[in-house]
Design a protein around this motif. Sequence first.
Motif, mmCIF file in Angstrom:
data_model
loop_
_atom_site.group_PDB
_atom_site.id
_atom_site.type_symbol
_atom_site.label_atom_id
_atom_site.label_comp_id
_atom_site.label_asym_id
_atom_site.label_seq_id
_atom_site.Cartn_x
_atom_site.Cartn_y
_atom_site.Cartn_z
ATOM 1 N N ILE A 94 -1.137 69.796 1.569
ATOM 2 C CA ILE A 94 -2.194 69.005 2.976
ATOM 3 C C ILE A 94 -1.258 68.057 3.889
ATOM 4 C CG2 ILE A 94 -3.080 66.881 3.506
ATOM 5 C CD1 ILE A 94 -5.166 66.650 1.120
ATOM 6 N N THR A 95 0.314 68.147 3.461
ATOM 7 C CA THR A 95 0.944 67.490 4.290
ATOM 8 C C THR A 95 2.306 68.734 4.425
ATOM 9 O OG1 THR A 95 1.949 67.075 2.330
ATOM 10 C CG2 THR A 95 1.148 65.396 3.640
ATOM 11 N N SER A 96 2.122 69.494 3.992
ATOM 12 C CA SER A 96 3.179 70.688 4.280
ATOM 13 C C SER A 96 2.246 71.762 4.690
ATOM 14 C CB SER A 96 3.684 71.086 3.226
ATOM 15 O OG SER A 96 3.173 71.878 1.850
ATOM 16 N N GLY A 97 0.792 71.978 4.665
ATOM 17 C CA GLY A 97 0.758 72.565 5.646
ATOM 18 C C GLY A 97 0.936 73.059 7.101
ATOM 19 N N ARG A 98 1.419 74.458 7.962
ATOM 20 C CA ARG A 98 1.857 73.956 9.134
ATOM 21 C C ARG A 98 0.337 74.047 9.668
ATOM 22 N NH1 ARG A 98 5.843 73.713 6.664
ATOM 23 N NH2 ARG A 98 7.458 74.963 6.719
ATOM 24 N N GLY A 99 -0.634 73.298 9.684
ATOM 25 C CA GLY A 99 -1.330 73.896 10.108
ATOM 26 C C GLY A 99 -1.196 73.991 11.810
ATOM 27 N N GLY A 112 -9.180 66.321 7.555
ATOM 28 C CA GLY A 112 -10.454 66.200 6.670
ATOM 29 C C GLY A 112 -10.795 66.080 5.122
ATOM 30 N N ALA A 113 -8.896 66.666 5.230
ATOM 31 C CA ALA A 113 -9.358 66.796 2.924
ATOM 32 C C ALA A 113 -8.065 65.459 3.213
ATOM 33 C CB ALA A 113 -8.341 67.921 3.532
ATOM 34 N N ALA A 114 -7.315 65.058 4.316
ATOM 35 C CA ALA A 114 -6.372 64.144 4.272
ATOM 36 C C ALA A 114 -7.167 62.667 3.358
ATOM 37 C CB ALA A 114 -5.512 63.431 5.264
ATOM 38 N N LEU A 115 -8.734 62.508 4.615
ATOM 39 C CA LEU A 115 -9.392 61.508 4.719
ATOM 40 C C LEU A 115 -9.933 61.688 3.388
ATOM 41 C CD1 LEU A 115 -9.876 61.471 8.753
ATOM 42 C CD2 LEU A 115 -8.487 59.830 7.092
ATOM 43 N N ALA A 116 -10.691 62.627 3.205
ATOM 44 C CA ALA A 116 -11.375 62.797 1.796
ATOM 45 C C ALA A 116 -10.305 62.345 0.778
ATOM 46 C CB ALA A 116 -11.787 64.409 1.747
ATOM 47 N N HIS A 117 -8.997 62.819 0.167
ATOM 48 C CA HIS A 117 -8.762 62.509 -0.717
ATOM 49 C C HIS A 117 -8.112 60.477 -0.777
ATOM 50 C CE1 HIS A 117 -5.465 62.920 -4.004
ATOM 51 N NE2 HIS A 117 -4.893 62.241 -3.610
ATOM 52 N N LEU A 118 -7.977 59.910 0.136
ATOM 53 C CA LEU A 118 -7.802 58.387 1.089
ATOM 54 C C LEU A 118 -8.935 58.197 0.434
ATOM 55 C CD1 LEU A 118 -5.986 58.383 3.678
ATOM 56 C CD2 LEU A 118 -5.350 57.232 2.133
ATOM 57 N N HIS A 119 -10.537 58.621 0.616
ATOM 58 C CA HIS A 119 -11.387 58.009 0.043
ATOM 59 C C HIS A 119 -11.647 57.732 -1.560
ATOM 60 C CE1 HIS A 119 -16.242 57.701 0.169
ATOM 61 N NE2 HIS A 119 -16.059 58.542 -0.671
ATOM 62 N N LEU A 120 -10.744 58.613 -2.147
ATOM 63 C CA LEU A 120 -11.492 58.904 -3.696
ATOM 64 C C LEU A 120 -10.588 58.092 -3.906
ATOM 65 C CD1 LEU A 120 -10.812 62.738 -4.847
ATOM 66 C CD2 LEU A 120 -13.044 60.840 -4.546
ATOM 67 N N VAL A 121 -8.706 57.824 -3.567
ATOM 68 C CA VAL A 121 -7.624 57.105 -3.500
ATOM 69 C C VAL A 121 -8.377 55.406 -3.672
ATOM 70 C CG1 VAL A 121 -5.912 55.867 -2.436
ATOM 71 C CG2 VAL A 121 -6.039 58.380 -3.234
ATOM 72 N N LEU A 160 -16.660 55.874 8.679
ATOM 73 C CA LEU A 160 -16.360 56.876 6.783
ATOM 74 C C LEU A 160 -16.782 55.494 5.425
ATOM 75 C CD1 LEU A 160 -12.492 57.025 7.064
ATOM 76 C CD2 LEU A 160 -14.008 58.981 7.580
ATOM 77 N N GLY A 161 -17.094 54.847 6.300
ATOM 78 C CA GLY A 161 -18.539 54.187 5.360
ATOM 79 C C GLY A 161 -17.988 52.963 4.710
ATOM 80 N N ARG A 162 -16.652 52.552 5.139
ATOM 81 C CA ARG A 162 -15.743 51.710 4.652
ATOM 82 C C ARG A 162 -16.170 50.584 5.273
ATOM 83 N NH1 ARG A 162 -11.453 52.552 2.197
ATOM 84 N NH2 ARG A 162 -10.641 50.723 2.463
ATOM 85 N N LYS A 163 -16.112 49.302 4.526
ATOM 86 C CA LYS A 163 -17.191 47.881 5.635
ATOM 87 C C LYS A 163 -15.462 47.616 5.870
ATOM 88 C CE LYS A 163 -18.437 44.638 2.505
ATOM 89 N NZ LYS A 163 -18.803 44.010 1.453
ATOM 90 N N HIS A 164 -14.505 47.782 5.104
ATOM 91 C CA HIS A 164 -12.853 46.734 5.311
ATOM 92 C C HIS A 164 -11.819 48.011 6.014
ATOM 93 C CE1 HIS A 164 -14.458 43.422 2.171
ATOM 94 N NE2 HIS A 164 -13.314 42.842 3.393
ATOM 95 N N LEU A 165 -11.480 47.233 7.218
ATOM 96 C CA LEU A 165 -10.493 48.345 8.280
ATOM 97 C C LEU A 165 -9.671 48.460 7.386
ATOM 98 C CD1 LEU A 165 -9.701 47.190 11.854
ATOM 99 C CD2 LEU A 165 -7.508 48.572 9.929
#
Lengths: 293, 198
Positions: A22-27, A38-47, A175-180
């Motif tokens: 995710i971070t090293s990808g040369r997108g 999107g992948a980063a946010l999904a991972h954050l969701h799990l974290v 993202l469905g979070r209650k807090h910022l």
Amino acid sequence: MPNAATTDPGDPASIAPLPGWITSGRGETPEDVAFLSGAALAHLHLVALSPELPQELWRDRLALRAAEASAGFAGRREGQGALRDAAHLTKACDDPGPAGAILRAWTRAVARPISVGPLAKALDGVTPEAIALCLDAAGAPVGRAAAVLEAVLADTPRAETAALILADAALSLALGRKHLLPLLALGLKSRDLRLTGEALQQACHRALVRAAAQAVPMAADLARRAARLRSVAPKLRARGAAKAVEMFLSQDALAPAALPLPDRAARRLCDRLVALGAVRELTGRDTFRLYGV
Amino acid sequence: MSRTGDDLDRDLADLPPDLRWREWLRRIEAVLFASAAPVAREELGRVVGQGASVDLLIADLAVDLMGRPYEVAKVGAGWMLRTRPAYAPAIRAAAAAEGQALSLSEFDLAVLAAIALHQPVSREGLREIFGRDISRDLIGRLATQDLITTGPREPRRGAPHTFVTTETFLAAFGMESLRDLPDPEQLADAGLAGPSEA
């Protein structure tokens, strides 16, 4: 999966690092960039779902980083240390100063569930109507956040802090979070704030990848430290120690005087926690010390 | 302390909408006229109906005042009425505003500028900047004129107070925010006298 080895497979609650691709990808194309964020946010969701993670503390410390970045956007040079001092050495009747005000805005914004009232209190000078408008933004998460950022900055070009808080609020809601959860402020660069439309949205996608690369390791670190603090908590016999531990698990930094113990007992408790490796002294000073997980 | 005035009819339910709006507009103008310092949105909100947008009223007021020699100016998080700069010579010639002028010496101004640029800064910090002690009297003069106030304490022996500027400071110097101050680097480059780009 080169990163799999760094996760302890025996501990299901431990926080997995962000996959390296995710971070090293040369997108470079817009599709790549959006895919990675999107992948980063999904991972954050799990974290964020991890029961080990002290959520409030995580948000509070991210707020400190966001405030540092915001101060930079506003042309100020205060680092995290100066910001912490402004927050902890200002009495109720005094003014925290310009940088302290930026940190105060972020801290207040992450403390309560996202809604118009508390945000209006955190953001001096932004109307409740404008805040409601930002929170009601429609569209996909990152698009919403970028639209809010652009709208607020178009209206008040110097209100970077308010714009970033509202954009992160819109993103967290989407993202469905209650807090910022402060993210955009951590990843955006000064020149990004002058972008508009498609370009700004791209910059937000990139910023989110950079922000996740900070927020995920911070979460893992805090989860580990919090576990340490929880494990020593039963050894503390001072009255008020349990409440103090709770406060350490929810706030970035605390002066001993802020703990619910008499002065000397509070200082002794902090020294003890440092000796036990459960909290750290954050300032490196001999006086006016601040402690945190 | 209730500043609302319990008998003030905020909602003006018996007036038709356009007259109600006009009355709110007049109230806002009256409050701003009566105040020497900027008035916050919250305070203005107390004299108009619950649902009325202070910002829209202010915008209408600004249009109303288009042909007048004074204008509604945003200062920090509030607003105030202020004469347009074009009339400054006339006002000065009549010396009508003498009593309101800030009573500051050149050195007072220099210290105030240093506080604005380096805030939060303590007397010790100011001594480092000026190479001499800044008297408590001078600090007191700035504070009584509400140009500065106390900020966070400094983490050093004695926990000295630092000083920060106020909204009155912004108003007095016609600034909307501290960002209107020239950049310290620009100042240094220009030998303290250069025009600011901001």
